[in-house]
Design an enzyme around this catalytic site. Structure first.
Site, PDB file in Angstrom:
ATOM      1  N   HIS A   1       0.856  -0.973  -0.472  1.00 37.67           N
ATOM      2  CA  HIS A   1      -0.551   0.242   0.082  1.00 37.67           C
ATOM      3  C   HIS A   1       0.582   1.750   0.209  1.00 37.67           C
ATOM      4  O   HIS A   1       0.621   2.264  -0.844  1.00 37.67           O
ATOM      5  CB  HIS A   1      -1.183  -0.954   1.164  1.00 37.67           C
ATOM      6  CG  HIS A   1      -2.003  -0.509   1.387  1.00 37.67           C
ATOM      7  ND1 HIS A   1      -2.115  -1.955   2.607  1.00 37.67           N
ATOM      8  CD2 HIS A   1      -3.208  -1.618   0.654  1.00 37.67           C
ATOM      9  CE1 HIS A   1      -2.891  -2.424   2.395  1.00 37.67           C
ATOM     10  NE2 HIS A   1      -3.965  -2.570   1.172  1.00 37.67           N
TER      11      HIS A   1
ATOM     12  N   LYS B   1     -16.308  -7.876   5.515  1.00 39.21           N
ATOM     13  CA  LYS B   1     -14.237  -8.289   5.417  1.00 39.21           C
ATOM     14  C   LYS B   1     -14.342  -8.536   7.034  1.00 39.21           C
ATOM     15  O   LYS B   1     -13.633  -8.952   7.529  1.00 39.21           O
ATOM     16  CB  LYS B   1     -14.299  -7.095   5.390  1.00 39.21           C
ATOM     17  CG  LYS B   1     -13.789  -7.163   3.405  1.00 39.21           C
ATOM     18  CD  LYS B   1     -13.371  -6.194   2.749  1.00 39.21           C
ATOM     19  CE  LYS B   1     -12.036  -6.326   1.269  1.00 39.21           C
ATOM     20  NZ  LYS B   1     -10.922  -5.560   1.035  1.00 39.21           N
TER      21      LYS B   1
ATOM     22  N   ARG C   1      -1.750  -6.067  -8.286  1.00 39.65           N
ATOM     23  CA  ARG C   1      -0.583  -7.082  -7.692  1.00 39.65           C
ATOM     24  C   ARG C   1      -0.641  -8.480  -8.765  1.00 39.65           C
ATOM     25  O   ARG C   1       0.283  -8.399  -9.240  1.00 39.65           O
ATOM     26  CB  ARG C   1      -0.643  -7.535  -6.090  1.00 39.65           C
ATOM     27  CG  ARG C   1      -1.051  -7.242  -5.286  1.00 39.65           C
ATOM     28  CD  ARG C   1      -1.580  -7.662  -4.225  1.00 39.65           C
ATOM     29  NE  ARG C   1      -2.985  -8.794  -4.181  1.00 39.65           N
ATOM     30  CZ  ARG C   1      -3.702  -7.921  -3.823  1.00 39.65           C
ATOM     31  NH1 ARG C   1      -3.637  -6.755  -2.417  1.00 39.65           N
ATOM     32  NH2 ARG C   1      -4.718  -8.831  -3.264  1.00 39.65           N
TER      33      ARG C   1
ATOM     34  N   SER D   1      -2.911  -7.903   2.764  1.00 34.46           N
ATOM     35  CA  SER D   1      -3.326  -7.626   3.875  1.00 34.46           C
ATOM     36  C   SER D   1      -4.456  -8.892   4.829  1.00 34.46           C
ATOM     37  O   SER D   1      -3.683  -9.748   5.664  1.00 34.46           O
ATOM     38  CB  SER D   1      -4.392  -6.346   4.386  1.00 34.46           C
ATOM     39  OG  SER D   1      -4.058  -5.120   3.164  1.00 34.46           O
TER      40      SER D   1
END
Length: 166
Positions: A17, A41, A95, A133
């Site tokens: 990030h 989440k 990514r 993450s």
């Protein structure tokens, strides 16, 4: 003033990030880090903790790049958040190819909602491309070393959050 919005849950903020944030600063005068309130989440860190992490980690980056960086919690549509903060650019980090498929659909929908907001994709530096993450939290939960993926302060926060009572 060119304002960009970099949205995410940042639970927790990773070196990937921070790489995207630093690189996005070369594109805008002000970068708003949109910290998503995403109850689905089930974040490890509260909204306040995630905002504080972003602010702490971005202070030096802001000074280094000359770009104003601010954290902004949001729970509405991304395109509405962009309007709220005056952003003309949405920054998204990629990514892998799998990320692109989802992001491509999101851009199409956002363009239908407001064609004046552009989306820019930035690839994380090769050494940070695998960092997610979700994986960082899983490694930390299993007592693995995440120091290669997060800053020392975030590493400490993870350890404190996951301390098992003796």
């Amino acid at each position: 003033m060119r304002i960009g919005l970099y949205p995410g849950t940042f639970d927790p903020v990773t070196l990937g990030h921070l790489d995207i944030i630093q690189r996005a600063c070369s594109l805008v005068d002000k970068l708003v880090i949109g910290v998503a309130i995403n109850r689905d989440k089930g974040p490890m860190f509260s909204l306040e903790e995630r905002v504080a992490m972003i602010e702490a980690e971005c202070t030096a980056l802001s000074a280094k790049t000359g770009c104003e960086i601010v954290a902004h919690p949001f729970e509405n549509l991304l395109i509405d958040c962009a309007k709220d903060v005056g952003a003309s650019i949405i920054v998204r980090g990629l990514r892998a190819v799998a990320d692109f498929e989802y992001e491509y659909q999101m851009v199409g929908m956002n363009r239908q909602l407001d064609a004046s907001v552009e989306t820019v994709f930035l690839m994380a530096d090769a050494q940070h491309q695998a960092i997610a993450s979700k994986l960082v939290k899983e490694i930390a939960r299993l007592d693995g070393d995440v120091s290669k993926f997060v800053t020392p302060a975030v590493n400490t926060a993870l350890k404190e959050r996951l301390q098992k009572p003796s």
